[in-house]
Design a protein around this motif. Structure first.
Motif, PDB file in Angstrom:
ATOM      1  N   UNK A 130       0.243  -1.138   0.263  1.00 38.27           N
ATOM      2  CA  UNK A 130      -0.109   0.147   0.274  1.00 38.27           C
ATOM      3  C   UNK A 130       1.074   0.870   0.010  1.00 38.27           C
ATOM      4  N   UNK A 131       2.568   1.104   0.784  1.00 37.77           N
ATOM      5  CA  UNK A 131       2.635   2.527   1.053  1.00 37.77           C
ATOM      6  C   UNK A 131       3.555   2.541  -0.417  1.00 37.77           C
ATOM      7  N   UNK A 132       3.706   1.659  -1.746  1.00 39.76           N
ATOM      8  CA  UNK A 132       4.700   2.240  -3.138  1.00 39.76           C
ATOM      9  C   UNK A 132       3.085   2.599  -3.881  1.00 39.76           C
ATOM     10  N   UNK A 133       2.278   1.848  -3.127  1.00 44.94           N
ATOM     11  CA  UNK A 133       0.643   1.876  -4.120  1.00 44.94           C
ATOM     12  C   UNK A 133       0.995   4.374  -4.366  1.00 44.94           C
ATOM     13  N   UNK A 138       0.910   9.709  -5.312  1.00 41.22           N
ATOM     14  CA  UNK A 138       2.095  11.063  -4.703  1.00 41.22           C
ATOM     15  C   UNK A 138       1.963  11.666  -6.306  1.00 41.22           C
ATOM     16  N   UNK A 139       2.625  11.049  -6.548  1.00 41.54           N
ATOM     17  CA  UNK A 139       3.564  11.228  -7.928  1.00 41.54           C
ATOM     18  C   UNK A 139       2.585  11.418  -9.176  1.00 41.54           C
ATOM     19  N   UNK A 140       2.238  10.812  -9.778  1.00 37.00           N
ATOM     20  CA  UNK A 140       1.152  11.273 -10.294  1.00 37.00           C
ATOM     21  C   UNK A 140      -0.558  11.657 -10.009  1.00 37.00           C
ATOM     22  N   UNK A 229       7.462   1.355 -16.658  1.00 38.79           N
ATOM     23  CA  UNK A 229       8.906   0.982 -15.174  1.00 38.79           C
ATOM     24  C   UNK A 229       9.341   2.103 -15.526  1.00 38.79           C
ATOM     25  N   UNK A 230       9.074   3.044 -16.730  1.00 34.57           N
ATOM     26  CA  UNK A 230      10.061   4.764 -16.751  1.00 34.57           C
ATOM     27  C   UNK A 230       9.322   5.621 -15.542  1.00 34.57           C
ATOM     28  N   UNK A 231       7.746   4.830 -15.998  1.00 33.29           N
ATOM     29  CA  UNK A 231       6.469   6.084 -14.468  1.00 33.29           C
ATOM     30  C   UNK A 231       7.363   5.755 -12.991  1.00 33.29           C
ATOM     31  N   UNK A 232       7.299   4.630 -13.101  1.00 33.25           N
ATOM     32  CA  UNK A 232       7.639   4.140 -11.334  1.00 33.25           C
ATOM     33  C   UNK A 232       9.110   4.615 -11.232  1.00 33.25           C
ATOM     34  N   UNK A 233      10.260   4.890 -11.796  1.00 35.86           N
ATOM     35  CA  UNK A 233      11.223   4.936 -11.231  1.00 35.86           C
ATOM     36  C   UNK A 233      11.129   6.803 -11.148  1.00 35.86           C
ATOM     37  N   UNK A 234      10.305   6.894 -12.013  1.00 33.85           N
ATOM     38  CA  UNK A 234       9.901   8.836 -11.759  1.00 33.85           C
ATOM     39  C   UNK A 234       9.743   8.865 -10.408  1.00 33.85           C
ATOM     40  N   UNK A 235       8.823   7.672  -9.990  1.00 34.59           N
ATOM     41  CA  UNK A 235       7.935   7.990  -8.635  1.00 34.59           C
ATOM     42  C   UNK A 235       9.117   7.677  -7.793  1.00 34.59           C
ATOM     43  N   UNK A 236      10.288   7.362  -8.017  1.00 40.35           N
ATOM     44  CA  UNK A 236      11.426   7.190  -7.027  1.00 40.35           C
ATOM     45  C   UNK A 236      11.042   5.618  -6.372  1.00 40.35           C
ATOM     46  N   UNK A 237      10.133   4.533  -7.427  1.00 38.43           N
ATOM     47  CA  UNK A 237      10.207   3.497  -6.765  1.00 38.43           C
ATOM     48  C   UNK A 237      10.978   2.288  -6.631  1.00 38.43           C
ATOM     49  N   UNK A 238      11.213   1.306  -6.277  1.00 35.44           N
ATOM     50  CA  UNK A 238      12.043   0.688  -6.307  1.00 35.44           C
ATOM     51  C   UNK A 238      11.687  -0.992  -6.994  1.00 35.44           C
ATOM     52  N   UNK A 239      12.793  -1.356  -8.037  1.00 29.43           N
ATOM     53  CA  UNK A 239      12.802  -2.064  -9.656  1.00 29.43           C
ATOM     54  C   UNK A 239      12.064  -2.963  -9.223  1.00 29.43           C
ATOM     55  N   UNK A 240      12.179  -3.249  -8.106  1.00 28.28           N
ATOM     56  CA  UNK A 240      10.608  -4.764  -8.150  1.00 28.28           C
ATOM     57  C   UNK A 240       9.597  -4.341  -8.815  1.00 28.28           C
ATOM     58  N   UNK A 241       8.765  -3.124  -8.552  1.00 28.47           N
ATOM     59  CA  UNK A 241       7.133  -2.849  -8.536  1.00 28.47           C
ATOM     60  C   UNK A 241       7.787  -2.585  -9.630  1.00 28.47           C
ATOM     61  N   UNK A 242       6.532  -3.634 -10.741  1.00 28.36           N
ATOM     62  CA  UNK A 242       6.001  -3.799 -12.074  1.00 28.36           C
ATOM     63  C   UNK A 242       5.057  -3.947 -12.244  1.00 28.36           C
ATOM     64  N   UNK A 243       3.767  -3.995 -13.373  1.00 31.63           N
ATOM     65  CA  UNK A 243       2.763  -4.387 -14.159  1.00 31.63           C
ATOM     66  C   UNK A 243       1.918  -4.917 -13.351  1.00 31.63           C
ATOM     67  N   UNK A 244       2.956  -6.789 -13.125  1.00 26.04           N
ATOM     68  CA  UNK A 244       2.324  -7.592 -12.587  1.00 26.04           C
ATOM     69  C   UNK A 244       2.586  -7.750 -10.947  1.00 26.04           C
ATOM     70  N   UNK A 245       3.040  -6.883 -10.567  1.00 34.53           N
ATOM     71  CA  UNK A 245       2.759  -6.349  -9.203  1.00 34.53           C
ATOM     72  C   UNK A 245       1.777  -5.914  -8.825  1.00 34.53           C
ATOM     73  N   UNK A 246       1.003  -5.032  -9.558  1.00 34.45           N
ATOM     74  CA  UNK A 246       0.326  -4.777  -9.227  1.00 34.45           C
ATOM     75  C   UNK A 246      -1.065  -5.421  -9.482  1.00 34.45           C
ATOM     76  N   UNK A 247      -1.190  -6.860 -10.628  1.00 33.31           N
ATOM     77  CA  UNK A 247      -2.190  -7.462 -10.252  1.00 33.31           C
ATOM     78  C   UNK A 247      -2.460  -8.856  -9.003  1.00 33.31           C
TER      79      UNK A 247
END
Length: 303
Positions: A130-133, A138-140, A229-247
């Motif tokens: 939830x914190x990563x979400x 907060x970024x977008x 993945x680029x959008x996640x990088x802008x939000x300074x999220x760790x590399x482990x965060x991927x689209x499938x991780x949201x599923x």
């Protein structure tokens, strides 16, 4: 008669970097121009190309392919394979490349044949916390395509290959229709209020909610993966965060909301309950542990 090996020695370029003659990289380039490569599906080529580019950018890609031995293959797999599936694909790709070298008369044997990929214990794809979400949101801000993309994945629980095909024509009576590309399962998913808020803000021109151009051309599944993945990088999220991780996060949240395995499967589209049970068991363990610790605290305070 000119030996076939010399055919590979013709100079080629990638950008400003010249390809080293006789290197594994040069074999990759030759194979990508072959009929064996041409007949592959575009989706397969996209997966292969990501791995082939990884090989080419690594020092192993500059080594001579004609001198490769099984120990070199093992080193390449260990260096480049960060997950069991990736390791298996790299092994398969190297084997295809060596078979092509044999067919072309550049090698007499396939050094990959004797190499077995050892299965490593894997924790699987990381489910977003939830914190990563919240960090991403907060970024977008509301109304951005980045926020819409996360909302589509999180509140439908679908794979990126299905999310990139979702559009206004799929919405009826407060539900969104999905025919899963991977399983061919047909689903009607009620639209979560947070997702509905983002859909109401959408004013795109294309047939899909997510588009890569202003005139509405939709993403491919792999193209969307790279952009997200680029959008996640802008939000300074760790590399482990991927689209499938949201599923997977959607499955976790459904379990935390008290949904049964069958109810979760109705959203995610799982045909068996084995995967769904992991969500419910994990959530049940957490609740039981909290209850147990509460009892432990009460007993300790009475002493």
């Amino acid at each position: 008669m000119i030996p076939k090996q010399q055919k590979l020695a013709e100079p080629s370029t990638i950008g400003l970097n010249r390809i080293k003659i006789g290197s594994l990289e040069s074999l990759i380039v030759a194979w990508q121009k072959s009929s064996d490569y041409a007949v592959l599906k575009d989706s397969t080529k996209a997966v292969y190309n990501r791995l082939l580019n990884r090989i080419r950018s690594d020092p192993i890609g500059q080594g001579p392919f004609m001198d490769m031995q099984p120990e070199h293959v093992r080193m390449a797999i260990d260096a480049l394979g960060d997950a069991p599936t990736t390791r298996a694909r790299i092994r398969r790709l190297l084997s295809q490349l060596m078979d092509y070298a044999i067919e072309s008369g550049w090698r007499q044997d396939n050094p990959v044949a004797s190499v077995k990929v050892k299965r490593r214990k894997s924790v699987g794809i990381h489910p977003w916390t939830d914190a990563e979400i919240e960090q991403y949101l907060a970024q977008w801000p509301p109304g951005t395509p980045q926020r819409l993309a996360l909302s589509l994945m999180l509140y439908t629980g679908q794979r990126r290959s299905d999310v990139v095909r979702m559009g206004p024509s799929d919405v009826q009576h407060g539900m969104i229709y999905v025919k899963q590309e991977k399983t061919a399962a047909s689903l009607w998913i009620p639209i979560h209020s947070d997702l509905q808020a983002e859909l109401d803000r959408w004013h795109g021109k294309g047939q899909t909610y997510l588009s890569r151009t202003s005139d509405g051309q939709r993403y491919t599944a792999n193209g969307f993966y790279n952009v997200f993945k680029d959008w996640c990088a802008v939000a300074r999220l760790p590399m482990r965060c991927s689209p499938h991780g949201l599923r997977k996060a959607a499955g976790r949240r459904l379990a935390e909301a008290g949904c049964t395995p069958h109810q979760i499967a109705a959203i995610l589209g799982h045909k068996t309950l084995s995967e769904v049970m992991r969500y419910t068991q994990s959530v049940r363990q957490k609740k039981l542990a909290q209850q147990a610790m509460g009892k432990y605290e009460r007993v300790s305070s009475q002493k």
